[in-house]
Write an enzyme that holds these catalytic residues in place. Sequence first.
Site, PDB file in Angstrom:
ATOM      1  N   CYS A  10       0.784  -1.329   0.074  1.00 22.85           N
ATOM      2  CA  CYS A  10       0.013  -0.001  -0.055  1.00 22.85           C
ATOM      3  C   CYS A  10       0.843   1.239  -0.005  1.00 22.85           C
ATOM      4  O   CYS A  10       1.501   1.648   1.135  1.00 22.85           O
ATOM      5  CB  CYS A  10      -0.884  -0.079   1.194  1.00 22.85           C
TER       6      CYS A  10
ATOM      7  N   CYS B 134      -0.532   4.140   2.216  1.00 27.23           N
ATOM      8  CA  CYS B 134      -0.460   4.122   3.316  1.00 27.23           C
ATOM      9  C   CYS B 134       1.025   4.249   3.736  1.00 27.23           C
ATOM     10  O   CYS B 134       1.448   4.747   4.981  1.00 27.23           O
ATOM     11  CB  CYS B 134      -0.613   2.453   3.941  1.00 27.23           C
ATOM     12  N   ASP B 135       2.050   3.678   3.309  1.00 32.32           N
ATOM     13  CA  ASP B 135       3.424   3.506   3.643  1.00 32.32           C
ATOM     14  C   ASP B 135       4.248   4.114   3.061  1.00 32.32           C
ATOM     15  O   ASP B 135       5.305   4.544   3.383  1.00 32.32           O
ATOM     16  CB  ASP B 135       3.799   1.932   3.645  1.00 32.32           C
TER      17      ASP B 135
HETATM   18  P1  FAD Z   1     -10.739  -6.165   5.542  1.00 31.22           P
HETATM   19  O1  FAD Z   1      -9.884  -5.153   6.581  1.00 31.22           O
HETATM   20  O2  FAD Z   1      -9.934  -7.106   4.430  1.00 31.22           O
HETATM   21  O3  FAD Z   1     -11.421  -6.920   6.445  1.00 31.22           O
HETATM   22  C1  FAD Z   1     -12.430  -8.054   5.899  1.00 31.22           C
HETATM   23  C2  FAD Z   1     -12.528  -9.120   6.930  1.00 31.22           C
HETATM   24  O4  FAD Z   1     -13.340 -10.021   6.445  1.00 31.22           O
HETATM   25  C3  FAD Z   1     -11.280  -9.716   7.568  1.00 31.22           C
HETATM   26  O5  FAD Z   1     -11.339  -9.750   8.976  1.00 31.22           O
HETATM   27  C4  FAD Z   1     -11.577 -11.208   7.110  1.00 31.22           C
HETATM   28  O6  FAD Z   1     -11.169 -12.054   8.009  1.00 31.22           O
HETATM   29  C5  FAD Z   1     -13.166 -11.410   6.925  1.00 31.22           C
HETATM   30  N1  FAD Z   1     -13.503 -12.219   6.091  1.00 31.22           N
HETATM   31  C6  FAD Z   1     -13.067 -12.580   4.921  1.00 31.22           C
HETATM   32  N2  FAD Z   1     -13.874 -13.319   4.205  1.00 31.22           N
HETATM   33  C7  FAD Z   1     -14.904 -13.748   5.266  1.00 31.22           C
HETATM   34  C8  FAD Z   1     -15.742 -14.881   5.493  1.00 31.22           C
HETATM   35  N3  FAD Z   1     -16.025 -15.536   4.162  1.00 31.22           N
HETATM   36  N4  FAD Z   1     -16.509 -14.848   6.619  1.00 31.22           N
HETATM   37  C9  FAD Z   1     -16.091 -14.438   7.441  1.00 31.22           C
HETATM   38  N5  FAD Z   1     -15.154 -13.197   7.816  1.00 31.22           N
HETATM   39  C10 FAD Z   1     -14.606 -13.079   6.457  1.00 31.22           C
HETATM   40  N6  FAD Z   1      -5.146   1.524   5.188  1.00 31.22           N
HETATM   41  C11 FAD Z   1      -4.947   2.868   5.632  1.00 31.22           C
HETATM   42  O7  FAD Z   1      -5.941   3.481   5.665  1.00 31.22           O
HETATM   43  N7  FAD Z   1      -3.624   3.380   6.279  1.00 31.22           N
HETATM   44  C12 FAD Z   1      -2.769   2.413   6.502  1.00 31.22           C
HETATM   45  O8  FAD Z   1      -1.594   2.657   6.876  1.00 31.22           O
HETATM   46  C13 FAD Z   1      -2.887   0.909   5.992  1.00 31.22           C
HETATM   47  N8  FAD Z   1      -1.813   0.163   6.142  1.00 31.22           N
HETATM   48  C14 FAD Z   1      -2.108  -1.102   5.733  1.00 31.22           C
HETATM   49  C15 FAD Z   1      -1.064  -1.989   5.952  1.00 31.22           C
HETATM   50  C16 FAD Z   1      -1.036  -3.269   5.640  1.00 31.22           C
HETATM   51  C17 FAD Z   1       0.157  -4.238   6.000  1.00 31.22           C
HETATM   52  C18 FAD Z   1      -2.281  -3.595   4.851  1.00 31.22           C
HETATM   53  C19 FAD Z   1      -2.604  -5.240   4.660  1.00 31.22           C
HETATM   54  C20 FAD Z   1      -3.355  -2.735   4.910  1.00 31.22           C
HETATM   55  C21 FAD Z   1      -3.092  -1.499   5.092  1.00 31.22           C
HETATM   56  N9  FAD Z   1      -4.219  -0.672   4.846  1.00 31.22           N
HETATM   57  C22 FAD Z   1      -4.033   0.797   5.383  1.00 31.22           C
HETATM   58  C23 FAD Z   1      -5.480  -0.983   4.032  1.00 31.22           C
HETATM   59  C24 FAD Z   1      -6.768  -1.139   4.776  1.00 31.22           C
HETATM   60  O9  FAD Z   1      -6.205  -2.289   5.999  1.00 31.22           O
HETATM   61  C25 FAD Z   1      -7.802  -1.737   4.343  1.00 31.22           C
HETATM   62  O10 FAD Z   1      -8.212  -0.784   3.340  1.00 31.22           O
HETATM   63  C26 FAD Z   1      -8.978  -2.100   5.042  1.00 31.22           C
HETATM   64  O11 FAD Z   1      -8.891  -2.828   6.129  1.00 31.22           O
HETATM   65  C27 FAD Z   1     -10.209  -2.508   4.366  1.00 31.22           C
HETATM   66  O12 FAD Z   1     -11.205  -2.875   5.280  1.00 31.22           O
HETATM   67  P2  FAD Z   1     -12.285  -3.878   4.937  1.00 31.22           P
HETATM   68  O13 FAD Z   1     -13.369  -3.640   6.079  1.00 31.22           O
HETATM   69  O14 FAD Z   1     -12.977  -3.491   3.709  1.00 31.22           O
HETATM   70  O15 FAD Z   1     -11.716  -5.196   4.575  1.00 31.22           O
END
Ligand code: FAD
Length: 313
Positions: A134, A137-138
């Site tokens: 990302c 992010c970084d």
């Molecule tokens: P996710 O965070 O992906 O959450 C989805 C959840 O659904 C997960 O917990 C997963 O276990 C669950 N899930 C999936 N399939 C199923 C299923 N079939 N049944 C039940 N549960 C399920 N963003 C920033 O704004 N700033 C940052 O500094 C930043 N740094 C990052 C660093 C890293 C290393 C990473 C990987 C990402 C970073 N991001 C950052 C991006 C940010 O984490 C994502 O944009 C955000 O988490 C997306 O949120 P979400 O809820 O859409 O999905």
Amino acid sequence: MLDCAIIGGGPAGMTAGLYATRGGLKNVVMFELGMPGGQITQSSEIENYPGFFEHGKTGMDFMNTWQEQTFHFGLKHEMKKVERVAKSGEHFVVTLEGGESIEAMSVIVATGSTPKRANFKGEDEFFGKGVSTCATCDGFFYKNKPVTILGGGDTALEEALYLSNICSDVYVVHRRDAFRAAPPTLERVMKKTNIHLITDSIIEEAYGGMMGLDGVKIKNIKTGEITDMPNTGLFVFVGHDVNNSVLKDADGTFICAVNDWGQVIVDLSMKTNVEGLFAAGDIRIEAPKQVVCAASDGATAALQVIAYIQERS
Ligand code: FAD
Ligand code: NAP
């Protein structure tokens, strides 16, 4: 019958749960296959979420503060994997791993996406500690420093352009000599004097120590020559898997509209083309893949769900 089933407990799902329960829905369950928190819990530092600016705090620390607030208003959490969502007449059937089925008036899918790994030595070891997926992010952590990017698609080159405004030099390592990215993007990249294209090459190894990544070794796959690139951050952009399997029928077709990359098509209120089905966060089209945006999507979807349930009661 649940008022709303939320699938996924990342920033989008947790915020949807907070808004849905605080907004008066009584029977809301968030299904999360692991601990709530989502992908950001893998991050060693987050400094672009407004209101949270504590150096040294990890993504895990950050998300821990969300849980108490989210569950305070009555959201129930089941640590279960959802296998499938199906529409049955006016309501939905949510099938869990193991076969149990639960009925819900509405569903918010917030299962996120997963950046693909390239599988080089040290990638997992230094993920979140110098190896990133990302740039937004970084990238700032490498202000006026060199960074290396792996990949030759649109994401890799667009992020190279973004990083070229922050970092001193951007080295794009690509395994072929032709780029998959759109030609206009490649043209813009080639005009940037601080972006350097390293073709026919792969990352042989990311190396470092307790403090994180120290550098990378780049291998030219035609000559076998290895180049050491010390003091660099590494961004891996080799594609994303959209976690959309819960939206697939037994025959593999999607129950709602998705684009060519499997991202769920929603409107500005996070509605899909199926009544009562909403998608929020990284799983949706045009997702900026940021915590603040995923949280916003979750809130938007929950407000729509409240209106949807009210219309039907
Ligand atoms: P996710 O965070 O992906 O959450 C989805 C959840 O659904 C997960 O917990 C997963 O276990 C669950 N899930 C999936 N399939 C199923 C299923 N079939 N049944 C039940 N549960 C399920 N963003 C920033 O704004 N700033 C940052 O500094 C930043 N740094 C990052 C660093 C890293 C290393 C990473 C990987 C990402 C970073 N991001 C950052 C991006 C940010 O984490 C994502 O944009 C955000 O988490 C997306 O949120 P979400 O809820 O859409 O999905
Ligand atoms: P992508 O198009 O699949 O490109 C992935 C890149 O990573 C390719 O160059 C690929 O090399 C390389 N790669 C894959 N696995 C690798 C490995 N193990 N080691 C080294 N390199 C590896 O992914 P993307 O760039 O994320 O784009 C995904 C989709 O979104 C694409 O269809 C893209 O067009 C679209 N997109 C569009 C825009 C836009 O329109 N503005 C922006 C971003 C993304 P090869 O080329 O050799 O296969």
